[in-house]
Enzyme design. Structure first.
Site, PDB file in Angstrom:
ATOM      1  CD  GLU A  45      38.039  29.102  51.482  1.00  0.00           C
ATOM      2  OE1 GLU A  45      38.479  29.679  52.503  1.00  0.00           O
ATOM      3  OE2 GLU A  45      37.920  29.670  50.369  1.00  0.00           O
ATOM      4  CB  CYS A  54      35.263  24.319  43.718  1.00  0.00           C
ATOM      5  SG  CYS A  54      36.863  25.066  43.413  1.00  0.00           S
ATOM      6  CD  GLU A  56      32.256  25.916  40.574  1.00  0.00           C
ATOM      7  OE1 GLU A  56      32.666  25.740  41.748  1.00  0.00           O
ATOM      8  OE2 GLU A  56      32.630  26.853  39.859  1.00  0.00           O
ATOM      9  CB  CYS A  95      38.626  26.629  39.176  1.00  0.00           C
ATOM     10  SG  CYS A  95      38.433  24.954  39.820  1.00  0.00           S
ATOM     11  CB  CYS A  98      35.079  23.032  38.777  1.00  0.00           C
ATOM     12  SG  CYS A  98      35.292  23.048  40.569  1.00  0.00           S
TER      13      CYS A  98
HETATM   14  N1  THU Z   1      36.026  28.489  44.233  1.00  0.00           N
HETATM   15  C1  THU Z   1      34.886  27.798  43.921  1.00  0.00           C
HETATM   16  O1  THU Z   1      34.169  27.319  44.813  1.00  0.00           O
HETATM   17  N2  THU Z   1      34.581  27.646  42.619  1.00  0.00           N
HETATM   18  C2  THU Z   1      35.306  28.148  41.574  1.00  0.00           C
HETATM   19  O2  THU Z   1      34.997  27.892  40.428  1.00  0.00           O
HETATM   20  C3  THU Z   1      36.462  29.004  41.834  1.00  0.00           C
HETATM   21  C4  THU Z   1      36.915  29.055  43.245  1.00  0.00           C
HETATM   22  C5  THU Z   1      36.378  28.648  45.642  1.00  0.00           C
HETATM   23  C6  THU Z   1      37.610  27.908  46.082  1.00  0.00           C
HETATM   24  C7  THU Z   1      38.045  28.703  47.284  1.00  0.00           C
HETATM   25  O3  THU Z   1      37.316  28.269  48.408  1.00  0.00           O
HETATM   26  C8  THU Z   1      37.603  30.135  46.952  1.00  0.00           C
HETATM   27  O4  THU Z   1      36.639  30.007  45.908  1.00  0.00           O
HETATM   28  C9  THU Z   1      38.713  31.048  46.506  1.00  0.00           C
HETATM   29  O5  THU Z   1      39.478  30.468  45.511  1.00  0.00           O
END
Ligand code: THU
Length: 136
Positions: A45, A54, A56, A95, A98
């Protein structure tokens, strides 16, 4: 049915490196190549929230940037980070961004393994998560 326990374990290990001080939601991913190599990633983040990446895509971009383009499976493990630093397992399907990123490189029957609250996992396929994908 293939036992993907080893891959979800890799995703859970990768989750330990998650940098998620803003959402307190930690994610790890483990991508398996057709040749049997594993590439892992976590969410990273940023104080400018939109810059965050993310888990993935971290794993995918690591793999592609090292010359890999053929994949058979990805495992994803999400967890809420509690105030004492411990983690509570949370079901975390990839998400939409991704899904699209994966679809650029992965065949539609890519296995997607998603960790569940009770420590088990479900197996689905990219085509189930992203029907009618966009492509040029
Ligand atoms: N996040 C992921 O790493 N992968 C996903 O498929 C969904 C969300 C992360 C993004 C962010 O850092 C946190 O989860 C909350 O949304």
């Amino acid at each position: 049915m293939t036992d993907y326990g080893f891959l979800i374990e890799e995703a859970r290990k990768a989750r330990e490196y998650s940098y998620s001080p803003y959402s307190h939601f930690a994610v790890g991913a483990a991508l398996l190549t057709e040749g049997g190599k594993k590439y892992t990633g976590c969410n990273v983040e940023n104080s400018s929230y939109g810059v965050s990446n993310c888990a993935e895509r971290t794993a995918l971009f690591k793999a592609v940037s090292e010359g890999e383009k053929e994949f058979s499976a990805i495992a994803i493990a999400g967890a809420r980070v509690l105030s004492d630093g411990s983690k509570k397992e949370v079901f975390c399907p990839p998400c939409g961004v991704c899904r699209q990123a994966l679809s650029e490189f992965c065949k539609e029957d890519l296995s997607v393994i998603i960790g569940k609250e009770d420590g088990t996992y479900m197996v689905t396929a990219l085509k189930e998560l992203l029907p009618l994908k966009f492509g040029l």
